[in-house]
Design a protein around this motif. Structure first.
Motif, PDB file in Angstrom:
ATOM      1  N   GLU A  98      46.249  27.478  66.585  1.00  0.00           N
ATOM      2  CA  GLU A  98      45.859  26.402  67.498  1.00  0.00           C
ATOM      3  C   GLU A  98      44.620  26.769  68.302  1.00  0.00           C
ATOM      4  O   GLU A  98      43.748  25.919  68.537  1.00  0.00           O
ATOM      5  N   ARG A  99      44.512  28.029  68.721  1.00  0.00           N
ATOM      6  CA  ARG A  99      43.332  28.439  69.482  1.00  0.00           C
ATOM      7  C   ARG A  99      42.069  28.357  68.634  1.00  0.00           C
ATOM      8  O   ARG A  99      41.000  27.992  69.116  1.00  0.00           O
ATOM      9  N   VAL A 100      42.194  28.712  67.360  1.00  0.00           N
ATOM     10  CA  VAL A 100      41.025  28.765  66.493  1.00  0.00           C
ATOM     11  C   VAL A 100      40.653  27.389  65.938  1.00  0.00           C
ATOM     12  O   VAL A 100      39.475  27.012  65.905  1.00  0.00           O
ATOM     13  N   PHE A 101      41.665  26.619  65.506  1.00  0.00           N
ATOM     14  CA  PHE A 101      41.383  25.381  64.782  1.00  0.00           C
ATOM     15  C   PHE A 101      41.743  24.102  65.540  1.00  0.00           C
ATOM     16  O   PHE A 101      41.432  23.012  65.067  1.00  0.00           O
ATOM     17  N   GLY A 102      42.388  24.234  66.700  1.00  0.00           N
ATOM     18  CA  GLY A 102      42.806  23.044  67.438  1.00  0.00           C
ATOM     19  C   GLY A 102      44.278  22.742  67.222  1.00  0.00           C
ATOM     20  O   GLY A 102      44.866  23.125  66.204  1.00  0.00           O
ATOM     21  N   LYS A 103      44.844  22.021  68.150  1.00  0.00           N
ATOM     22  CA  LYS A 103      46.291  21.832  68.182  1.00  0.00           C
ATOM     23  C   LYS A 103      46.837  20.976  67.041  1.00  0.00           C
ATOM     24  O   LYS A 103      47.947  21.175  66.574  1.00  0.00           O
ATOM     25  N   ASP A 104      46.051  20.007  66.581  1.00  0.00           N
ATOM     26  CA  ASP A 104      46.558  19.050  65.584  1.00  0.00           C
ATOM     27  C   ASP A 104      45.987  19.264  64.186  1.00  0.00           C
ATOM     28  O   ASP A 104      46.095  18.379  63.329  1.00  0.00           O
ATOM     29  N   LYS A 105      45.410  20.414  63.934  1.00  0.00           N
ATOM     30  CA  LYS A 105      44.781  20.668  62.640  1.00  0.00           C
ATOM     31  C   LYS A 105      45.800  20.784  61.510  1.00  0.00           C
ATOM     32  O   LYS A 105      45.580  20.293  60.401  1.00  0.00           O
ATOM     33  N   PHE A 106      46.929  21.466  61.774  1.00  0.00           N
ATOM     34  CA  PHE A 106      47.905  21.753  60.724  1.00  0.00           C
ATOM     35  C   PHE A 106      49.263  21.132  61.040  1.00  0.00           C
ATOM     36  O   PHE A 106      49.659  21.044  62.200  1.00  0.00           O
ATOM     37  N   SER A 107      49.967  20.740  59.993  1.00  0.00           N
ATOM     38  CA  SER A 107      51.351  20.297  60.144  1.00  0.00           C
ATOM     39  C   SER A 107      52.246  21.513  60.354  1.00  0.00           C
ATOM     40  O   SER A 107      51.837  22.655  60.097  1.00  0.00           O
ATOM     41  N   GLN A 108      53.468  21.275  60.795  1.00  0.00           N
ATOM     42  CA  GLN A 108      54.407  22.382  60.990  1.00  0.00           C
ATOM     43  C   GLN A 108      54.652  23.105  59.671  1.00  0.00           C
ATOM     44  O   GLN A 108      54.755  24.336  59.629  1.00  0.00           O
ATOM     45  N   GLU A 109      54.715  22.356  58.587  1.00  0.00           N
ATOM     46  CA  GLU A 109      54.930  22.967  57.277  1.00  0.00           C
ATOM     47  C   GLU A 109      53.751  23.860  56.890  1.00  0.00           C
ATOM     48  O   GLU A 109      53.940  24.963  56.363  1.00  0.00           O
ATOM     49  N   GLU A 110      52.536  23.401  57.173  1.00  0.00           N
ATOM     50  CA  GLU A 110      51.352  24.203  56.869  1.00  0.00           C
ATOM     51  C   GLU A 110      51.301  25.458  57.727  1.00  0.00           C
ATOM     52  O   GLU A 110      50.945  26.542  57.244  1.00  0.00           O
ATOM     53  N   ILE A 111      51.665  25.333  59.000  1.00  0.00           N
ATOM     54  CA  ILE A 111      51.690  26.491  59.896  1.00  0.00           C
ATOM     55  C   ILE A 111      52.668  27.536  59.390  1.00  0.00           C
ATOM     56  O   ILE A 111      52.358  28.736  59.350  1.00  0.00           O
ATOM     57  N   GLU A 112      53.838  27.099  58.974  1.00  0.00           N
ATOM     58  CA  GLU A 112      54.842  28.035  58.470  1.00  0.00           C
ATOM     59  C   GLU A 112      54.362  28.718  57.191  1.00  0.00           C
ATOM     60  O   GLU A 112      54.562  29.926  57.009  1.00  0.00           O
ATOM     61  N   ARG A 113      53.708  27.955  56.319  1.00  0.00           N
ATOM     62  CA  ARG A 113      53.205  28.531  55.069  1.00  0.00           C
ATOM     63  C   ARG A 113      52.117  29.563  55.347  1.00  0.00           C
ATOM     64  O   ARG A 113      52.120  30.670  54.775  1.00  0.00           O
ATOM     65  N   LEU A 114      51.197  29.232  56.234  1.00  0.00           N
ATOM     66  CA  LEU A 114      50.117  30.148  56.575  1.00  0.00           C
ATOM     67  C   LEU A 114      50.652  31.400  57.267  1.00  0.00           C
ATOM     68  O   LEU A 114      50.168  32.512  57.042  1.00  0.00           O
ATOM     69  N   SER A 115      51.666  31.226  58.106  1.00  0.00           N
ATOM     70  CA  SER A 115      52.252  32.364  58.810  1.00  0.00           C
ATOM     71  C   SER A 115      52.912  33.329  57.841  1.00  0.00           C
ATOM     72  O   SER A 115      52.752  34.550  57.950  1.00  0.00           O
ATOM     73  N   VAL A 116      53.651  32.793  56.888  1.00  0.00           N
ATOM     74  CA  VAL A 116      54.304  33.639  55.886  1.00  0.00           C
ATOM     75  C   VAL A 116      53.257  34.393  55.071  1.00  0.00           C
ATOM     76  O   VAL A 116      53.389  35.600  54.814  1.00  0.00           O
ATOM     77  N   GLU A 117      52.200  33.698  54.671  1.00  0.00           N
ATOM     78  CA  GLU A 117      51.153  34.340  53.874  1.00  0.00           C
ATOM     79  C   GLU A 117      50.439  35.425  54.679  1.00  0.00           C
ATOM     80  O   GLU A 117      50.126  36.497  54.154  1.00  0.00           O
ATOM     81  N   LYS A 118      50.210  35.145  55.968  1.00  0.00           N
ATOM     82  CA  LYS A 118      49.549  36.144  56.814  1.00  0.00           C
ATOM     83  C   LYS A 118      50.399  37.406  56.911  1.00  0.00           C
ATOM     84  O   LYS A 118      49.891  38.530  56.779  1.00  0.00           O
ATOM     85  N   GLU A 119      51.707  37.251  57.146  1.00  0.00           N
ATOM     86  CA  GLU A 119      52.575  38.427  57.287  1.00  0.00           C
ATOM     87  C   GLU A 119      52.690  39.184  55.972  1.00  0.00           C
ATOM     88  O   GLU A 119      52.767  40.412  55.954  1.00  0.00           O
ATOM     89  N   LYS A 120      52.664  38.463  54.858  1.00  0.00           N
ATOM     90  CA  LYS A 120      52.697  39.117  53.545  1.00  0.00           C
ATOM     91  C   LYS A 120      51.473  40.003  53.356  1.00  0.00           C
ATOM     92  O   LYS A 120      51.575  41.158  52.933  1.00  0.00           O
ATOM     93  N   ARG A 121      50.294  39.465  53.696  1.00  0.00           N
ATOM     94  CA  ARG A 121      49.062  40.247  53.539  1.00  0.00           C
ATOM     95  C   ARG A 121      49.024  41.427  54.509  1.00  0.00           C
ATOM     96  O   ARG A 121      48.564  42.513  54.159  1.00  0.00           O
ATOM     97  N   TYR A 122      49.510  41.200  55.734  1.00  0.00           N
ATOM     98  CA  TYR A 122      49.560  42.281  56.721  1.00  0.00           C
ATOM     99  C   TYR A 122      50.440  43.429  56.222  1.00  0.00           C
ATOM    100  O   TYR A 122      50.033  44.595  56.243  1.00  0.00           O
ATOM    101  N   GLN A 123      51.645  43.111  55.794  1.00  0.00           N
ATOM    102  CA  GLN A 123      52.577  44.166  55.378  1.00  0.00           C
ATOM    103  C   GLN A 123      52.086  44.895  54.140  1.00  0.00           C
ATOM    104  O   GLN A 123      52.217  46.121  54.044  1.00  0.00           O
ATOM    105  N   GLU A 124      51.514  44.168  53.202  1.00  0.00           N
ATOM    106  CA  GLU A 124      50.982  44.809  51.995  1.00  0.00           C
ATOM    107  C   GLU A 124      49.836  45.759  52.341  1.00  0.00           C
ATOM    108  O   GLU A 124      49.714  46.844  51.773  1.00  0.00           O
ATOM    109  N   GLY A 125      49.001  45.347  53.294  1.00  0.00           N
ATOM    110  CA  GLY A 125      47.875  46.183  53.669  1.00  0.00           C
ATOM    111  C   GLY A 125      48.272  47.401  54.478  1.00  0.00           C
ATOM    112  O   GLY A 125      47.714  48.490  54.302  1.00  0.00           O
TER     113      GLY A 125
END
Length: 223
Positions: free
Chosen positions: A60-87
């Motif tokens: 929300e800070r980077v892209f604005g409050k209404d940029k993503f749906s809740q489903e998109e936020i959850e998908r992006l969050s999961v992908e971010k944590e996957k990349r973090y843990q792998e790295g």
């Protein structure tokens, strides 16, 4: 140590950048998603400045409050944590001296807790990956609070879980927003300089001192 007479009755640890030196991997994961997946032209330094709070707050800070749906936020969050843990997995380790410090605190019967904006998925990745759960008397994660740091809720809930008053807790933090959270909770703080320079903490009256890791001789004054 600024206050040589302060003897804390509990230690509260932020996790990322405080118990482990992993903030670079969080930043790299978000940078990858924001630039490669989402087409942002942000540079790495700009992404690094947003590395606090819950995942949806970062987006929300980077892209604005209404940029993503809740489903998109959850998908992006999961992908971010996957990349973090792998790295980070090949480099998963406690900060130097922390294992010995945890042993000393446990022997001194000083209760300890984690108060972090990380989700349980990432906290478990670290705590169980490094086998330190037995040191901890409580864990407060992003899922346990309504308000992220610098709101005091995270550290106040950790202190309450330990049954220790805020004034008797010492917080270990690595970020200005975390130090501000401790200040708002009425708690003293020791800063790990893993992520931010000392100059970035100017103006916080609750900082007792700065350490690069847990081998610092100043920590002997806490026992």
């Amino acid at each position: 140590m600024r206050d040589l007479n302060f003897r804390p009755k509990a230690f509260l640890f932020d996790l990322n950048g405080t118990m482990i030196n992993d903030m670079e991997y969080h930043t790299m994961a978000w940078y990858s998603i924001m630039t490669e997946d989402l087409g942002s032209d942000l540079d790495y330094a700009s992404v690094k400045k947003e590395m606090y709070g819950k995942n949806h707050e970062v987006l929300e800070r980077v892209f604005g409050k209404d940029k993503f749906s809740q489903e998109e936020i959850e998908r992006l969050s999961v992908e971010k944590e996957k990349r973090y843990q792998e790295g980070y997995l090949p480099n998963l380790a406690l900060l130097p001296g922390l294992n010995n410090f945890l042993d000393r605190a446990k022997a001194a019967k000083i209760p300890m807790a984690i108060g972090s904006a990380a989700i349980p998925f990432n906290i478990d990745f670290v705590v169980d990956g490094l086998n330190i759960r037995h040191y901890l008397d409580a864990i407060v994660s992003a899922d346990d609070v309504q308000m992220s740091k610098p709101d005091p809720e995270t550290f106040l809930k950790a202190a309450a879980a330990l049954g220790i008053s805020a004034a008797d807790c010492l917080v270990f933090e690595d970020a200005p927003k975390g130090v501000e959270s401790a200040l708002n909770a009425g708690m003293q703080c020791l800063v790990l300089t893993t992520t931010h320079a000392v100059e970035e903490f100017d103006g916080y009256p609750n900082i007792l001192g700065y350490i690069t890791d847990y081998n610092d001789a100043k920590l002997n004054l806490l026992f």
